[in-house]
Each structure stands twice: as structure tokens, then as C-alpha cells.
Design a protein around this motif. Structure first.
Motif, PDB file in Angstrom:
ATOM      1  N   VAL A  78      -1.196   3.883  -2.514  1.00 23.28           N
ATOM      2  CA  VAL A  78       0.333   3.910  -2.236  1.00 23.28           C
ATOM      3  C   VAL A  78       1.145   4.822  -3.049  1.00 23.28           C
ATOM      4  N   ARG A  79       1.049   4.874  -4.477  1.00 24.87           N
ATOM      5  CA  ARG A  79       1.899   5.636  -5.446  1.00 24.87           C
ATOM      6  C   ARG A  79       1.823   7.195  -5.208  1.00 24.87           C
ATOM      7  N   ALA A  80       0.388   7.468  -4.724  1.00 29.67           N
ATOM      8  CA  ALA A  80       0.255   9.009  -4.236  1.00 29.67           C
ATOM      9  C   ALA A  80       0.596   9.373  -2.740  1.00 29.67           C
ATOM     10  N   GLY A  81       0.974   8.084  -2.011  1.00 28.20           N
ATOM     11  CA  GLY A  81       1.438   8.471  -0.601  1.00 28.20           C
ATOM     12  C   GLY A  81       0.255   8.609   0.203  1.00 28.20           C
ATOM     13  N   VAL A  82      -0.972   8.303  -0.170  1.00 29.11           N
ATOM     14  CA  VAL A  82      -2.227   8.347   0.638  1.00 29.11           C
ATOM     15  C   VAL A  82      -2.087   7.321   1.740  1.00 29.11           C
ATOM     16  N   ALA A  83      -1.610   5.979   1.239  1.00 26.12           N
ATOM     17  CA  ALA A  83      -1.398   5.277   2.100  1.00 26.12           C
ATOM     18  C   ALA A  83       0.144   4.607   1.875  1.00 26.12           C
ATOM     19  N   ASP A  84       0.706   4.223   3.027  1.00 25.35           N
ATOM     20  CA  ASP A  84       2.059   3.822   2.775  1.00 25.35           C
ATOM     21  C   ASP A  84       2.374   2.271   2.341  1.00 25.35           C
ATOM     22  N   VAL A  85       1.247   1.497   3.042  1.00 26.85           N
ATOM     23  CA  VAL A  85       1.511   0.057   2.495  1.00 26.85           C
ATOM     24  C   VAL A  85      -0.186  -0.431   2.171  1.00 26.85           C
ATOM     25  N   ALA A  86      -0.333  -1.250   1.215  1.00 28.25           N
ATOM     26  CA  ALA A  86      -1.619  -1.691   0.765  1.00 28.25           C
ATOM     27  C   ALA A  86      -1.680  -3.169   0.121  1.00 28.25           C
ATOM     28  N   VAL A  87      -2.709  -3.808   0.278  1.00 27.13           N
ATOM     29  CA  VAL A  87      -2.894  -5.266  -0.416  1.00 27.13           C
ATOM     30  C   VAL A  87      -3.383  -5.065  -1.515  1.00 27.13           C
ATOM     31  N   VAL A  88      -2.786  -5.613  -2.647  1.00 28.58           N
ATOM     32  CA  VAL A  88      -3.551  -5.385  -4.129  1.00 28.58           C
ATOM     33  C   VAL A  88      -3.906  -6.802  -4.660  1.00 28.58           C
ATOM     34  N   LEU A  89      -5.125  -6.768  -4.925  1.00 25.43           N
ATOM     35  CA  LEU A  89      -6.006  -7.857  -5.396  1.00 25.43           C
ATOM     36  C   LEU A  89      -5.600  -7.876  -6.900  1.00 25.43           C
ATOM     37  N   HIS A  90      -4.924  -8.831  -7.466  1.00 26.21           N
ATOM     38  CA  HIS A  90      -4.475  -8.631  -9.145  1.00 26.21           C
ATOM     39  C   HIS A  90      -5.770  -8.810  -9.932  1.00 26.21           C
ATOM     40  N   GLY A  91      -6.667  -9.545  -9.471  1.00 24.18           N
ATOM     41  CA  GLY A  91      -7.905  -9.696 -10.292  1.00 24.18           C
ATOM     42  C   GLY A  91      -8.648  -8.268 -10.662  1.00 24.18           C
ATOM     43  N   ALA A  92      -8.330  -7.484  -9.747  1.00 23.70           N
ATOM     44  CA  ALA A  92      -9.236  -6.036  -9.699  1.00 23.70           C
ATOM     45  C   ALA A  92      -8.540  -5.352 -10.870  1.00 23.70           C
ATOM     46  N   TYR A  93      -7.531  -5.681 -11.190  1.00 22.85           N
ATOM     47  CA  TYR A  93      -6.816  -4.817 -12.285  1.00 22.85           C
ATOM     48  C   TYR A  93      -6.390  -5.595 -13.660  1.00 22.85           C
TER      49      TYR A  93
END
Length: 335
Positions: A78-93
């Protein structure tokens, strides 16, 4: 004069055509989960609602099953603009979402009903305190999964002492701490690899909720489930800020009206309903769902009790006011 009139008309047509084109936008939505998952169903429905509200000027294309990138790269996309929207799973970070993932502390929601709805609305209402963890992104809303059970390929676990030595996939640092408190050995496995890892015996079990486990077809490889409702996964739905700012007033209004608390409540309700269906899938597959006595449940709770204090104390040292945040989360989800 006639030539001027024709030229003027052509310019007007070009301008109007350009305006129409500029105000038509297709949102690219990235999702790590498969198309059978509740997240995929929720986001597809959201895209259709946006299209309806904007008369087709704002649409959405969903890219599920990690087509754009793995679970731990969704924010980057999302930051890079590859995707406009995404679901972020907190546990993966690990280490990124010190406050957002406190909902995963052991037995935060107890045996309450509609946990996903309660938790999603509560966490979204606390967004001002969580914005720093999502710096540079527009957070549309946050969400909580239904409470997690543990799914086993061979072991039958109806008390905490039977967890000792088992290799169990945890979905986050906090979940791993809980598993360690029970004597299990936490193992890191991506959601898409869980069924294969269970089938091959790489792991003995995995913490998941019924809906997600069914979406990842774990009913085909597990033999028993320990439904102790000990934690819940947490998520953020994030959007590229520049993309949002570049939309028309009407398009932004459509997004605003379908996200925030409304979006959290909608997704939470879908999760709670789907959880019942997910459990039915495992019942139908002949998987043994353990009955946990009150005494055995207390054993799980007591063994994990030190995790909450340890995590809160550690995160207080970062200046994040973890204790007050967690206290408010408990208060909000009890409503």
C-alpha cells in the motif's frame, strides 16, 4: 466562425471527456487470505457497495491469496502504491503494533458472544491512539477475528498439561508467549502453509478460529480441536493516503460512509456469523471437538495469567501507555 465553433466544441468535448476519465477509479485491494475467506467476501461486497453509491465511478478489484505479496508485505504494497487497499494482520509484523495487538492477550474476551463484532467496533473507536502505528497510511477501520481455538493433527488436548512439548503454530508474538506458558513449542508457519504442515507432521497443531481454518481447508487434515477461546487475531484495513486524497468528493464520501465504525461492525458481524458455519464444517468432517470442563478451562487461564502482566509491563517501557489502553479495551468490549 464555423471553424471556431467546431474547435470550441472539440475542446469542450475533450475537457469533459478528461473530467469523466479522471473521476473514474478502480481500487486494487490486496488480501493474503484465500477467496473463500470471510475477508474476501466482505471486501468484494464493499467494492460492489462503492460502485453502487458512486454510479460506477468507483469500483474495486480484489487480489486474494497473496497474489500481490505475502502476509507480511501488505503494508509495503500500500505504501508503494502497488495496492490501493490491503488487510494487515498485526501478528505478521512483530514489534510494530504494540497497542493494536493487545487484543490478543490471553482470554481478553473470555466466553462472551459476538466477540468479532464487539472487538472490531471497540478497536476502531480507539483509532486515534493507534494512528502512530499506521503512520503514512489511511486506516479505514480495525477488526478482530472470532476467538481462537487450537487445531491438532493427532493430539487430543482437553487440559493444559497435554500441551507440553507439542509444536504449535502461533499467529503472533503474544500467541507464542501464551503457548510457551502452556509448555508448547511455538512454530512460525504462514497461514497458506498450515494444512500442508499439519498433514506432513511439521507441526502438531495451530491456533486459528473455525471460520479461517475452514477457509484454509484444515478440516481435511486435523483430527481434533480444543475450543478454549484464548485469543483473537487483530487486523487493520489500510489505504494509500495519496490515492484517497486524489478521489472525488463523492468517492471519498462513499468510502467514509462504509468504513469506520460501520465497516468494523459489518465485518465483525460477518465474522461472528461465519464462525458458526466454520464450526459446522469441522463437525461435518467428523473432527472431534473437545469438551473443556470448567476446571480444565481454569487451568489454561491460570497458566497463561503471567503473560498479560509481562507484555503490558514491557510495552509500558516504550511510553505507549499500554495499561490504560488495555483497560479501556476491556471496558469497551464489555458493552
Amino acid at each position: 466562425m464555423k471553424r471556431l465553433a467546431i474547435s470550441t466544441a472539440c475542446v469542450a468535448f475533450a475537457i469533459l471527456g478528461g473530467v469523466a476519465q479522471a473521476f473514474t477509479k478502480e481500487l486494487k485491494i490486496s488480501l493474503f487470505a484465500p477467496p473463500t475467506h470471510t475477508w474476501a467476501k466482505a471486501l468484494s461486497a464493499w467494492g460492489k457497495e462503492l460502485e453502487k453509491r458512486t454510479n460506477g465511478e468507483l469500483t474495486a478489484a480484489l487480489f486474494p491469496a497473496g497474489q500481490m505479496g505475502p502476509v507480511n508485505k501488505q503494508m509495503d504494497l500500500v505504501r508503494a502504491g502497488v495496492a490501493d487497499v490491503a488487510v494487515v494482520l498485526h501478528g505478521a509484523y512483530p514489534g510494530r503494533f504494540d497497542l493494536s495487538e493487545l487484543s490478543q492477550l490471553p482470554f481478553t474476551f473470555g466466553k462472551r458472544d459476538k466477540i468479532a463484532t464487539r472487538g472490531s467496533v471497540a478497536l476502531t473507536g480507539m483509532l486515534p491512539q493507534l494512528q502512530e502505528e499506521h503512520s503514512g497510511l489511511k486506516v479505514l477501520y480495525l477488526a478482530i477475528s472470532p476467538s481462537t481455538a487450537i487445531f491438532f493433527n493427532n493430539a487430543e488436548v482437553d487440559s493444559v498439561n497435554k500441551m507440553v512439548g507439542l509444536r504449535v503454530r502461533g499467529g503472533s508474538q503474544i500467541q507464542n508467549l501464551i503457548l510457551e506458558a502452556w509448555g508448547a513449542a511455538p512454530v512460525s508457519v504462514a497461514p497458506a502453509e498450515l494444512s500442508d504442515s499439519l498433514q506432513k507432521g511439521v507441526i502438531d497443531g495451530a491456533s486459528f478460529n473455525f471460520e479461517a481454518a475452514a477457509a484454509f481447508r484444515m478440516d481435511e487434515v486435523v483430527k481434533s480441536v480444543t475450543p478454549i477461546a484464548f485469543t483473537a487475531a487483530s487486523f487493520s484495513v489500510v489505504m494509500n493516503q495519496d490515492v484517497y486524497d486524489g478521489l472525488s468528493d463523492e468517492q471519498r464520501k462513499a468510502i467514509d460512509e462504509t468504513t469506520g465504525e460501520a465497516g468494523a461492525r459489518s465485518v465483525g458481524t460477518l465474522f461472528d456469523t461465519a464462525e458458526e458455519g466454520g464450526r459446522a464444517v469441522f463437525d461435518g468432517a467428523g473432527v472431534k471437538i473437545q469438551t473443556i470442563s470448567d476446571e480444565a478451562y481454569k487451568g489454561f487461564v491460570d497458566a497463561a495469567s503471567g503473560v498479560t502482566e509481562s507484555v503490558l509491563a514491557q510495552r509500558e517501557t516504550t511510553g505507549r501507555q499500554a495499561r490504560s489502553f488495555y483497560a479501556r479495551l476491556l471496558e469497551e468490549t464489555a458493552k
